[in-house]
Design an enzyme around this catalytic site. Sequence first.
Site, PDB file in Angstrom:
ATOM      1  N   SER A 335     -31.270 136.542  31.797  1.00 11.59           N
ATOM      2  CA  SER A 335     -32.159 135.396  31.613  1.00 11.59           C
ATOM      3  C   SER A 335     -33.479 135.630  32.343  1.00 11.59           C
ATOM      4  O   SER A 335     -33.941 136.762  32.437  1.00 11.59           O
ATOM      5  CB  SER A 335     -31.471 134.105  32.055  1.00 11.59           C
ATOM      6  OG  SER A 335     -32.224 132.977  31.624  1.00 11.59           O
ATOM      7  N   HIS A 337     -34.870 135.701  35.367  1.00 11.35           N
ATOM      8  CA  HIS A 337     -35.097 136.664  36.443  1.00 11.35           C
ATOM      9  C   HIS A 337     -34.979 138.089  35.923  1.00 11.35           C
ATOM     10  O   HIS A 337     -35.765 138.964  36.287  1.00 11.35           O
ATOM     11  CB  HIS A 337     -34.121 136.436  37.595  1.00 11.35           C
ATOM     12  CG  HIS A 337     -34.542 137.102  38.864  1.00 11.35           C
ATOM     13  ND1 HIS A 337     -33.952 138.252  39.339  1.00 11.35           N
ATOM     14  CD2 HIS A 337     -35.514 136.785  39.754  1.00 11.35           C
ATOM     15  CE1 HIS A 337     -34.530 138.611  40.471  1.00 11.35           C
ATOM     16  NE2 HIS A 337     -35.482 137.739  40.746  1.00 11.35           N
ATOM     17  N   CYS A 338     -34.017 138.330  35.063  1.00 16.80           N
ATOM     18  CA  CYS A 338     -33.831 139.669  34.488  1.00 16.80           C
ATOM     19  C   CYS A 338     -35.059 140.129  33.692  1.00 16.80           C
ATOM     20  O   CYS A 338     -35.311 141.328  33.570  1.00 16.80           O
ATOM     21  CB  CYS A 338     -32.619 139.688  33.561  1.00 16.80           C
ATOM     22  SG  CYS A 338     -31.062 139.268  34.333  1.00 16.80           S
ATOM     23  N   LEU A 339     -35.793 139.179  33.133  1.00 18.96           N
ATOM     24  CA  LEU A 339     -36.888 139.495  32.229  1.00 18.96           C
ATOM     25  C   LEU A 339     -38.231 139.683  32.943  1.00 18.96           C
ATOM     26  O   LEU A 339     -39.205 140.087  32.304  1.00 18.96           O
ATOM     27  CB  LEU A 339     -37.038 138.375  31.191  1.00 18.96           C
ATOM     28  CG  LEU A 339     -35.915 138.294  30.150  1.00 18.96           C
ATOM     29  CD1 LEU A 339     -35.922 136.927  29.468  1.00 18.96           C
ATOM     30  CD2 LEU A 339     -36.044 139.415  29.118  1.00 18.96           C
TER      31      LEU A 339
END
Length: 346
Positions: A335, A337-339
Amino acid sequence: MNTKKPRELGFTFPAEWEKHRATWLSYPHNDSSWPGKINTIFPFYHQFILELSKGEEVNINVINETMRDHVKKDLIAFGVDMSKIKLHLNVTNDAWCRDHGPAFLVNRTTKEKVIVNWLYNAWGNKYPHDLDTVIPTHVANYLKLPVYYPGIVMEGGSVDFNGKGTILTTTACLLHENRNPQLKHADIEQFLYDYYGVEQILWLDDGIEGDDTNGHIDDITRFVNEDTVVTVIETDKNDPNYEPLQHNLRLLKKMRLLNGKQLNIVELPMPDRIDFEYQRLPASYANFYIANAGVMVPTYECHKDQTAIDILSQCFKDRPVIGIDSIEIIWGLGSWHCLSQQEPEI
């Protein structure tokens, strides 16, 4: 050529809540990451960009001029102020900029900034990654910043920082045989000290079910200030996440910071289980991103969404906590943070 490591030169990785100059993103284009669903993610992804742009510059890697024109058109239609957006022709394999993007370190005394280009192998050679692993160098060339090459695999989602010398990570990820099998535990710790400029490493164990990164910290436990963490808790004792998260909670309670203080621990609920085509998805409220203009937290059309927002609002009283629907995004197994990857202001 300077042979000293960043730590020796006074560089450190700032906490995410410190002022950003910009956020870096890699625009989603890989159909296989959202099979049959990639077109459903863009309204929410564009909302994320819109919220980011209210407080900082947003730099977006795009794979060609056609995508650049398409993205520009879509963002204008979404109401984004394009004076806050910069589109860069940096070809990527995928969108997970937290893991393949640049790690920015700063020297608070000299006001200098550098980039660390860790190796990236798509969480143990699970997916193509030849283009992603060189993104930090492309960014460094654009910003005219020095680059360090540690030569080992490391992902941004596997580490979290309090900005005061402490790093939080997991054994499940960093010690996994598909990352750096040639290195021992102590070797990996030395790389963290040398190239992130930290003084202390706190280790948790397993991550959540459905996380194909082998247990990234940004899905389970995050610093929200220098001595406080939020950590996700599963209340259903029959859920596979229940015991691993309880175990991590017990570890957190035993930890002490560099100053000897015990961690303040805030418990964050896990959302209800989400499955798609017989696969559990790694839905977690811990995958929030701390931007200048607000904290963007993933929501899942779940009755616990507001509880998570309320808890995080108590942790971040200096900026709003903004829920952005991640039901479609999470099918890609990550989501907000990963992006994203922050670039600190000096």
